[in-house]
Design an enzyme around this catalytic site. Structure first.
Site, short mmCIF file in Angstrom:
data_model
loop_
_atom_site.label_atom_id
_atom_site.label_comp_id
_atom_site.label_asym_id
_atom_site.label_seq_id
_atom_site.Cartn_x
_atom_site.Cartn_y
_atom_site.Cartn_z
N GLY A 1 0.95 -0.99 0.04
CA GLY A 1 -0.07 0.01 0.05
C GLY A 1 0.98 1.33 -0.01
O GLY A 1 0.68 2.05 -0.87
N ASP A 2 1.96 1.41 0.81
CA ASP A 2 2.85 2.60 0.93
C ASP A 2 3.38 2.69 -0.59
O ASP A 2 3.76 3.79 -1.06
CB ASP A 2 3.74 2.19 2.13
CG ASP A 2 3.33 2.62 3.54
OD1 ASP A 2 2.62 3.65 3.85
OD2 ASP A 2 3.17 1.40 4.05
N THR A 3 4.16 1.42 -0.98
CA THR A 3 4.74 1.51 -2.17
C THR A 3 3.92 2.03 -3.52
O THR A 3 4.44 2.87 -4.14
CB THR A 3 5.25 0.18 -2.48
OG1 THR A 3 6.16 -0.32 -1.41
CG2 THR A 3 6.20 0.21 -3.81
N SER B 1 1.59 3.86 -3.21
CA SER B 1 1.16 5.42 -3.08
C SER B 1 2.53 5.97 -3.43
O SER B 1 2.34 7.42 -4.12
CB SER B 1 0.81 5.69 -1.60
OG SER B 1 -0.18 5.00 -1.51
N ALA B 2 3.51 5.73 -3.06
CA ALA B 2 4.69 6.46 -3.65
C ALA B 2 4.94 6.36 -5.07
O ALA B 2 5.52 7.30 -5.59
CB ALA B 2 5.92 5.71 -2.82
#
Length: 363
Positions: free
Chosen positions: A168-170, A172-173
């Protein structure tokens, strides 16, 4: 690939942990000059996450490569003044704090852009800078759930599982990096910077493929399907004789024919594909399809002879994508035969035919 494509681009990173720093790391990988601001007492918490080498997380070393670090307390007037000075010379500022944190430190993007009109500000948060959920804390796992991914990553009837990395973080990044590149193109044409607002859940939701239109058009709600892909077969992880798994994706007509030829069953290449289409339309599960395949046509055997390193290099040429698409073996299997279904060792004639086909593919 030109790893200096972003040379001369100045990036100020104020985020911590994963999403913001991953975006900055990606820019740094291609030549951008990144200054990372960390808290003076302990630095980025990622420094102490998971496995440590010489007291520092190896994950942090990957996430912070090609960056320079600066310790500043953003809660102090002095620290805020230094950030404003750095922002005057920056092309991009990246932050992933909770919405309102930058404004609370007298570092609102609007004020920073007023001082430096060419500044591009990337803001990553759980639910975005506006809307009813803006003040709620949001981590990658929450974005994965709200975006729909955690609903799918499970065996039917069992607890949802993690993908295994901070996807999820990746995601978004990477959405943030795309936004920065688009904003740079816009600035090139207009001379103006802008604010990019990325929400964790929206980035995940953007990757949910046909889930929304399937519901909109048919009222269908896709459920967890394990390692299968509903409506497309055969594509799954199949247990082999030695309890390892082979990932097989024969989900295109031409690929399926090559798969049947590879396992020595070219006689099934056309008839079986037609029957599979019928089963898919009837909503049969992958397990039922596999049962049908074994019971109707017998054992399915895959043979993988020892392969020289040079062979892989040849396959990665014209036939690389074909071989990967036919049979994606993501586990290191012993140099023996493996099979799908009941144990069945290839005869000498079948082994020679398989080896001849593989050799033909290398030419």
């Amino acid at each position: 690939m030109n790893t200096s494509a972003l040379a001369g681009l100045k990036v100020l990173e104020l985020g911590q942990l994963i999403a913001g720093p991953f975006a900055a790391k990606t820019l740094a990988d291609f030549g951008a000059e990144v200054i990372k601001v960390e808290a003076p007492d302990s630095g980025d918490p990622l420094r102490k996450w998971r496995m440590l080498k010489d007291g520092t997380s190896v994950w942090w070393q990957v996430q912070s490569r090609n960056k320079r670090s600066l310790a500043l307390d953003l809660r102090t007037t002095e620290g805020q003044g230094i950030v404003r000075q750095l922002a005057l010379e920056a092309d991009v500022l990246i932050e992933n704090f909770r919405p309102g944190a930058m404004e609370g430190w007298d570092l609102s993007p609007e004020d920073l852009i007023a001082q430096n009109p060419k500044l591009i500000v990337l803001r990553i948060s759980g639910y975005g800078q506006t809307g009813p959920y803006r003040n709620r804390p949001g981590f990658g796992v929450i974005g994965e759930a709200m975006g729909g991914l955690r609903h799918l990553t499970a065996e039917p009837g069992r607890v949802p599982v993690r993908v295994g990395v901070s996807i999820g973080d990746t995601l978004s990044a990477l959405h943030g990096v795309i936004g920065i590149l688009l904003a740079l193109q816009h600035r090139h044409a207009t001379g103006q910077g802008q604010v990019i607002d990325v929400a964790l859940y929206e980035s995940v939701f953007n990757c949910m493929e046909s889930l929304l239109p399937e519901y909109s058009a048919f009222g269908a709600v896709r459920g967890p399907a394990g390692s299968a892909l509903p409506g497309i077969a055969p594509t799954n992880a199949y247990r082999c004789r030695d309890d390892a798994y082979a990932l097989i994706a024969g989900n295109g007509d031409s690929i399926f024919k090559r798969l049947m030829n590879l396992i020595g069953r070219s006689d099934l290449a056309n008839d079986l594909r037609r029957e599979l289409r019928t089963l898919i339309k009837q909503g049969k599960t992958d397990a039922e399809i596999r049962e049908f395949m074994v019971s109707r046509y017998g054992d399915f055997v895959l043979y993988r002879p020892p392969v020289k390193p040079t062979t892989w290099l040849l396959w990665l040429g014209p036939f690389g994508l074909m071989i990967v698409g036919v049979v994606a073996l993501f586990v290191y299997l012993r140099r023996r035969s493996t099979e799908i279904g009941p144990v069945n060792v290839l005869t000498d004639e079948e082994r020679k035919r398989a080896e001849a086909m593989l050799q033909e593919g290398e030419k």
